[in-house]
Design a protein around this motif. Structure first.
Motif, short mmCIF file in Angstrom:
data_model
loop_
_atom_site.label_atom_id
_atom_site.label_comp_id
_atom_site.label_asym_id
_atom_site.label_seq_id
_atom_site.Cartn_x
_atom_site.Cartn_y
_atom_site.Cartn_z
N SER A 1 0.82 -1.22 0.00
CA SER A 1 0.00 0.00 0.00
C SER A 1 0.85 1.26 0.00
N THR A 2 2.12 1.15 0.34
CA THR A 2 3.03 2.29 0.28
C THR A 2 3.29 2.70 -1.16
N ILE A 3 3.24 1.73 -2.08
CA ILE A 3 3.64 1.97 -3.46
C ILE A 3 2.48 1.85 -4.45
N MET A 4 1.65 0.81 -4.29
CA MET A 4 0.67 0.46 -5.32
C MET A 4 -0.41 1.52 -5.57
N PRO A 5 -1.06 2.10 -4.55
CA PRO A 5 -2.10 3.08 -4.85
C PRO A 5 -1.61 4.26 -5.69
N LYS A 6 -0.42 4.79 -5.37
CA LYS A 6 0.15 5.89 -6.15
C LYS A 6 0.48 5.43 -7.56
N MET A 7 1.02 4.21 -7.69
CA MET A 7 1.36 3.68 -9.01
C MET A 7 0.10 3.49 -9.85
N LEU A 8 -0.97 3.00 -9.26
CA LEU A 8 -2.23 2.81 -9.98
C LEU A 8 -2.80 4.16 -10.43
N ALA A 9 -2.75 5.14 -9.55
CA ALA A 9 -3.27 6.47 -9.90
C ALA A 9 -2.46 7.08 -11.04
N ASP A 10 -1.14 6.89 -11.03
CA ASP A 10 -0.29 7.46 -12.07
C ASP A 10 -0.52 6.81 -13.43
N LEU A 11 -0.93 5.54 -13.43
CA LEU A 11 -1.18 4.86 -14.71
C LEU A 11 -2.34 5.50 -15.48
N LEU A 12 -3.26 6.12 -14.76
CA LEU A 12 -4.41 6.75 -15.41
C LEU A 12 -4.30 8.27 -15.45
N ALA A 13 -3.29 8.83 -14.78
CA ALA A 13 -3.17 10.29 -14.71
C ALA A 13 -2.25 10.81 -15.81
N GLU A 14 -2.51 12.02 -16.25
CA GLU A 14 -1.64 12.66 -17.23
C GLU A 14 -0.42 13.28 -16.53
N ARG A 15 -0.65 13.85 -15.37
CA ARG A 15 0.43 14.48 -14.61
C ARG A 15 0.77 13.61 -13.41
N LYS A 16 1.93 12.97 -13.46
CA LYS A 16 2.30 11.98 -12.45
C LYS A 16 3.28 12.62 -11.46
N ALA A 17 2.76 13.49 -10.62
CA ALA A 17 3.60 14.26 -9.71
C ALA A 17 3.51 13.73 -8.29
N ILE A 18 4.61 13.91 -7.56
CA ILE A 18 4.65 13.62 -6.13
C ILE A 18 5.50 14.70 -5.47
N SER A 19 5.05 15.24 -4.37
CA SER A 19 5.79 16.31 -3.70
C SER A 19 7.11 15.77 -3.15
N PHE A 20 8.05 16.70 -2.91
CA PHE A 20 9.35 16.29 -2.36
C PHE A 20 9.17 15.60 -1.01
N ALA A 21 8.35 16.19 -0.14
CA ALA A 21 8.10 15.59 1.18
C ALA A 21 7.41 14.24 1.04
N GLY A 22 6.46 14.16 0.10
CA GLY A 22 5.76 12.89 -0.14
C GLY A 22 6.69 11.82 -0.64
N CYS A 23 7.65 12.21 -1.48
CA CYS A 23 8.63 11.27 -2.03
C CYS A 23 9.52 10.72 -0.92
N ILE A 24 10.00 11.60 -0.05
CA ILE A 24 10.86 11.16 1.06
C ILE A 24 10.06 10.28 2.02
N ALA A 25 8.79 10.63 2.25
CA ALA A 25 7.95 9.82 3.14
C ALA A 25 7.73 8.43 2.55
N GLN A 26 7.48 8.35 1.24
CA GLN A 26 7.32 7.06 0.59
C GLN A 26 8.60 6.24 0.67
N LEU A 27 9.74 6.90 0.44
CA LEU A 27 11.03 6.23 0.54
C LEU A 27 11.25 5.67 1.93
N TYR A 28 10.95 6.48 2.97
CA TYR A 28 11.14 6.03 4.34
C TYR A 28 10.28 4.80 4.64
N CYS A 29 9.00 4.85 4.29
CA CYS A 29 8.10 3.72 4.55
C CYS A 29 8.56 2.47 3.83
N PHE A 30 9.03 2.65 2.59
CA PHE A 30 9.50 1.51 1.81
C PHE A 30 10.72 0.86 2.47
#
Length: 315
Positions: free
Chosen positions: A73-102
């Motif tokens: 759930s740390t990775i898949m929901p964002k990955m699924l949303a990006d597959l259908l989104a035109e703009r696949k953005a993640i904030s800097f803080a969100g990226c570091i938070a995802q990295l930490y959880c992973f």
């Protein structure tokens, strides 16, 4: 973080494929995600409801199942949303938070797999001392220790990468914020960061892998002494399944993090990452529970109770 980077967000490029394939990939990954979450949730509830499964082995399995739900759930929901989104953005803080959880959840899984192997070693090789050495208190301490150690393991890589400068391209050639693509993207000198992360990965992965392999080596030697051929086949089948999951997980993790980052292509990163972020969480419910007769019997019992209760409610 704001002082160490000129970027406020990243673009996750994900899987580069035609639009039609993006939809197909979304459906496949969504099915895998739902199966993984459902399978691991079923394990947690069945073990909780069935009294005869209240043992250290199944307690560790509950922890592993909960971890797999969080991990995917740390990775898949964002990955699924990006597959259908035109703009696949993640904030800097969100990226570091995802990295930490992973990193934290990945390290915790290594510790839990090692603890589960040790538990099986005690049960098979030292059955007379099993209840003493693996008491409820010992089981709780090992589980909590795995989680706490994982939490602290994730801090160092996340802190080091958050302090790097990202002043050029903001396009991450990956489907989540992983260590190698972020290091490649940084315009800072990452040599010291790479060395520290390499040493940390080496310590965590190889220490846990060594404990797991040594435990299974003693288990196999003990199994060879069993006079019954059917008993040997049954135990070897279970151990073989566990070792298959361990091999996939550690093999892919070691190939990603215990080697020079510059030698990894972005496409190879994605392919290898799929194994430990998608495949392993899906395989664990099958390997550790559905191949286990006691768990299958408990699952059937709970299903019968549910059906009977549903029939009574309808009448």
């Amino acid at each position: 973080m704001a002082n160490s980077t000129a970027l406020v967000e990243f673009q996750l490029l994900g899987f580069q494929s035609p639009p039609g394939w993006q939809t197909f990939l979304f459906i496949v990954l969504l099915v895998i995600y739902l199966l993984t979450v459902t399978g691991n949730a079923v394990i947690i509830f069945v073990v909780q409801l069935e009294a005869r499964l209240h043992s250290p082995m199944y307690s560790f399995l509950q922890n592993l199942s909960f971890l797999e739900i969080c991990y995917i759930s740390t990775i898949m929901p964002k990955m699924l949303a990006d597959l259908l989104a035109e703009r696949k953005a993640i904030s800097f803080a969100g990226c570091i938070a995802q990295l930490y959880c992973f990193v934290f959840l990945g390290a915790t899984e290594c510790f839990l797999l090692a603890v589960m192997a040790y538990d099986r070693y005690l049960a098979i090789c030292e059955p007379l001392y099993y209840t003493v050495k693996m008491s409820d208190a010992s089981c709780t301490r090992l589980a909590i220790g795995s989680w706490v150690t994982g939490i602290f393991t994730g801090l160092l890589p996340s802190l080091l990468i958050s302090r790097l400068r990202f002043c050029g391209s903001n396009q991450i050639k990956h489907f989540f914020c992983d260590i190698p693509p972020l290091l490649k993207l940084s315009c800072s000198d990452t040599s010291m960061t790479e060395v520290v992360i390499f040493i940390l990965s080496l310590l965590v992965l190889f220490s846990c892998l060594l404990l797991t392999l040594v435990s299974y080596l003693f288990i196999i030697l003990t199994i060879l002494k069993i006079p019954s051929s059917s008993g040997k086949r049954k135990t070897f089948s279970t151990c073989g399944s566990h070792l298959a999951v361990v091999s996939i997980y550690y093999g892919t993790m070691i190939s990603m993090y215990v080697r020079p980052t510059s030698n990894l292509s972005s496409e190879l990163n994605k392919i290898v990452s799929v194994f430990y972020t998608v495949v392993t969480p899906l395989l664990n419910p099958v390997i550790y529970s559905l191949r286990n007769k006691d768990f299958r019997d408990a699952l059937k019992k709970q299903l019968r109770r549910t059906l009977v209760r549903g029939g009574l409610d309808n009448t």
